[in-house]
Design a protein around this motif. Structure first.
Motif, short mmCIF file in Angstrom:
data_model
loop_
_atom_site.label_atom_id
_atom_site.label_comp_id
_atom_site.label_asym_id
_atom_site.label_seq_id
_atom_site.Cartn_x
_atom_site.Cartn_y
_atom_site.Cartn_z
N PRO A 184 0.83 -1.20 0.00
CA PRO A 184 0.00 0.00 0.00
C PRO A 184 0.88 1.26 0.00
CG PRO A 184 0.02 -1.00 2.17
CD PRO A 184 0.81 -1.89 1.28
N ILE A 185 0.64 2.13 -0.97
CA ILE A 185 1.40 3.37 -1.05
C ILE A 185 0.55 4.48 -0.43
CG2 ILE A 185 2.56 5.02 -2.58
CD1 ILE A 185 3.81 2.18 -2.54
N THR A 186 1.05 5.02 0.66
CA THR A 186 0.35 6.09 1.36
C THR A 186 1.31 7.25 1.56
OG1 THR A 186 0.90 5.02 3.47
CG2 THR A 186 -1.29 4.57 2.54
N LYS A 187 0.75 8.39 1.90
CA LYS A 187 1.57 9.59 2.10
C LYS A 187 2.53 9.41 3.28
CE LYS A 187 1.04 14.58 2.27
NZ LYS A 187 0.08 15.69 2.25
N ILE A 188 2.07 8.68 4.31
CA ILE A 188 2.87 8.47 5.52
C ILE A 188 2.98 6.97 5.79
CG2 ILE A 188 2.99 8.86 8.02
CD1 ILE A 188 1.35 11.43 7.53
N VAL A 189 4.18 6.54 6.19
CA VAL A 189 4.43 5.14 6.55
C VAL A 189 5.15 5.13 7.90
CG1 VAL A 189 5.65 3.01 5.92
CG2 VAL A 189 4.58 4.41 4.14
N VAL A 190 4.73 4.22 8.76
CA VAL A 190 5.34 4.06 10.07
C VAL A 190 5.87 2.64 10.17
CG1 VAL A 190 4.92 4.08 12.57
CG2 VAL A 190 3.75 5.73 11.10
N GLY A 191 7.06 2.50 10.70
CA GLY A 191 7.65 1.17 10.88
C GLY A 191 8.72 1.22 11.94
N HIS A 192 9.52 0.17 11.97
CA HIS A 192 10.59 0.09 12.97
C HIS A 192 11.94 -0.11 12.28
CE1 HIS A 192 7.51 0.13 15.99
NE2 HIS A 192 6.90 -0.87 15.36
N TYR A 193 12.25 -1.33 11.87
CA TYR A 193 13.58 -1.62 11.32
C TYR A 193 13.50 -2.32 9.96
CZ TYR A 193 14.08 -1.31 16.38
OH TYR A 193 13.99 -0.93 17.68
N SER A 194 12.36 -2.30 9.33
CA SER A 194 12.15 -3.10 8.12
C SER A 194 12.98 -2.62 6.94
CB SER A 194 10.67 -3.07 7.72
OG SER A 194 10.48 -3.72 6.48
N SER A 195 13.49 -3.57 6.18
CA SER A 195 14.21 -3.23 4.95
C SER A 195 13.27 -2.71 3.88
CB SER A 195 14.98 -4.45 4.43
OG SER A 195 14.06 -5.50 4.12
N LEU A 196 11.96 -2.80 4.09
CA LEU A 196 10.99 -2.24 3.14
C LEU A 196 10.85 -0.73 3.27
CD1 LEU A 196 7.94 -4.70 3.11
CD2 LEU A 196 9.69 -4.38 1.38
N LEU A 197 11.20 -0.16 4.39
CA LEU A 197 10.97 1.27 4.61
C LEU A 197 11.58 2.15 3.51
CD1 LEU A 197 11.28 1.51 8.50
CD2 LEU A 197 9.20 1.34 7.11
N PRO A 198 12.80 1.89 3.05
CA PRO A 198 13.34 2.73 1.97
C PRO A 198 12.54 2.64 0.67
CG PRO A 198 15.10 1.52 3.04
CD PRO A 198 13.81 0.97 3.57
N LEU A 199 11.85 1.53 0.47
CA LEU A 199 11.04 1.41 -0.74
C LEU A 199 9.93 2.45 -0.75
CD1 LEU A 199 10.49 -0.10 -3.36
CD2 LEU A 199 9.11 -1.72 -2.05
N TRP A 200 9.33 2.71 0.39
CA TRP A 200 8.29 3.73 0.45
C TRP A 200 8.86 5.12 0.18
CZ3 TRP A 200 6.88 -0.29 4.07
CH2 TRP A 200 5.64 -0.88 3.80
N VAL A 201 10.08 5.37 0.63
CA VAL A 201 10.72 6.65 0.32
C VAL A 201 10.82 6.80 -1.20
CG1 VAL A 201 12.85 8.00 0.52
CG2 VAL A 201 11.98 6.74 2.50
N HIS A 202 11.19 5.72 -1.86
CA HIS A 202 11.28 5.72 -3.32
C HIS A 202 9.95 6.13 -3.95
CE1 HIS A 202 12.12 4.37 -7.41
NE2 HIS A 202 11.03 3.63 -7.34
N TYR A 203 8.85 5.72 -3.35
CA TYR A 203 7.52 6.05 -3.88
C TYR A 203 7.02 7.41 -3.40
CZ TYR A 203 6.95 1.45 -5.91
OH TYR A 203 7.10 0.31 -6.68
N GLY A 204 7.84 8.13 -2.64
CA GLY A 204 7.48 9.48 -2.23
C GLY A 204 6.79 9.60 -0.88
N SER A 205 6.71 8.52 -0.14
CA SER A 205 6.09 8.55 1.19
C SER A 205 7.05 9.18 2.20
CB SER A 205 5.75 7.13 1.66
OG SER A 205 4.86 6.50 0.78
N VAL A 206 6.47 9.79 3.24
CA VAL A 206 7.25 10.22 4.39
C VAL A 206 7.28 9.02 5.33
CG1 VAL A 206 7.36 11.81 6.35
CG2 VAL A 206 6.52 12.62 4.10
#
Length: 166
Positions: A138-160
Motif C-alpha cells: 500500500p502506497i500512502t503519504k505516511i508510513v510508520v515502521g521500525h527496522y524493516s528493509s521495506l521502509l526505503p522502498l516507500w521513500v522511493h515512492y514518495g512517502s514520508v
C-alpha cells in the motif's frame, strides 16, 4: 587478498589494500541504485556513470503496489513478536499507541503484513477494522515502521517514513 577483505569487511578494520590494483577496473558494473554507484566510485573504482547499470533491488521490485488516498497511513508490520525479540504486552501497547495517535489525526491505518505474521496478530488488526495487505504494497503519504528493509522502498515512492525505535 581474501584475508585483507575479511579484516576490512568482517572485522571493520581499515582498508589497507588497493582493490583497483588487485582486481582491475570493470568495463561495466551492476548496482542496485545511484547510492551504490557513488559508493563504489568512492571506495573501489572510478568508472564513468554510464558504465553502471542500475538494476534496482530484485527483492523490493517484486511488489505490486496500490495507491491509497491521503487519509491512510501504512504501518509496516515486522515479525519481532513472532521471532521472540519483544514481549507481547509491550508490542501490543506500542501498536495501540501508534493506532491511537494516527486515528486522533482523523486518519486510518492499513497494515503491510509480513508473510510470517501470526494469525493472532492478523486478528488483532482485523478486530479493529484495519485492513492487512499481504500481496500488495500500500502506497500512502505516511508510513510508520521500525527496522524493516521495506521502509526505503516507500521513500522511493514518495512517502514520508517514520522509523520508531523499540
Amino acid at each position: 587478498l581474501l584475508f585483507n577483505l575479511m579484516k576490512a569487511h568482517i572485522l571493520g578494520l581499515k582498508r589497507n589494500y588497493n582493490f583497483k590494483q588487485v582486481i582491475g577496473f570493470p568495463d561495466v558494473a551492476l548496482v542496485f541504485s545511484e547510492y551504490w554507484r557513488d559508493w563504489h566510485n568512492e571506495y573501489y573504482f572510478r568508472i564513468p556513470n554510464d558504465k553502471f547499470i542500475l538494476i534496482g533491488s530484485p527483492e523490493l521490485n517484486r511488489f505490486k503496489t496500490t495507491k491509497l488516498s491521503d487519509n491512510y497511513v501504512t504501518y509496516c508490520y515486522q515479525t519481532i513478536l513472532e521471532d521472540g525479540r519483544i514481549s507481547k504486552d509491550y508490542f501490543i501497547r506500542v501498536l495501540k499507541n501508534i493506532i491511537k495517535k494516527i486515528e486522533i489525526k482523523g486518519l486510518s491505518v492499513v497494515i503491510k503484513g509480513h508473510p510470517r505474521m501470526s494469525k493472532e496478530m492478523i486478528k488483532f488488526f482485523e478486530d479493529r477494522g484495519i485492513k492487512v495487505f499481504f500481496d500488495v504494497l500500500p502506497i500512502t503519504k505516511i508510513v510508520v515502521g521500525h527496522y524493516s528493509s521495506l521502509l526505503p522502498l516507500w521513500v522511493h515512492y514518495g512517502s514520508v517514513v517514520y522509523s520508531i525505535e523499540l
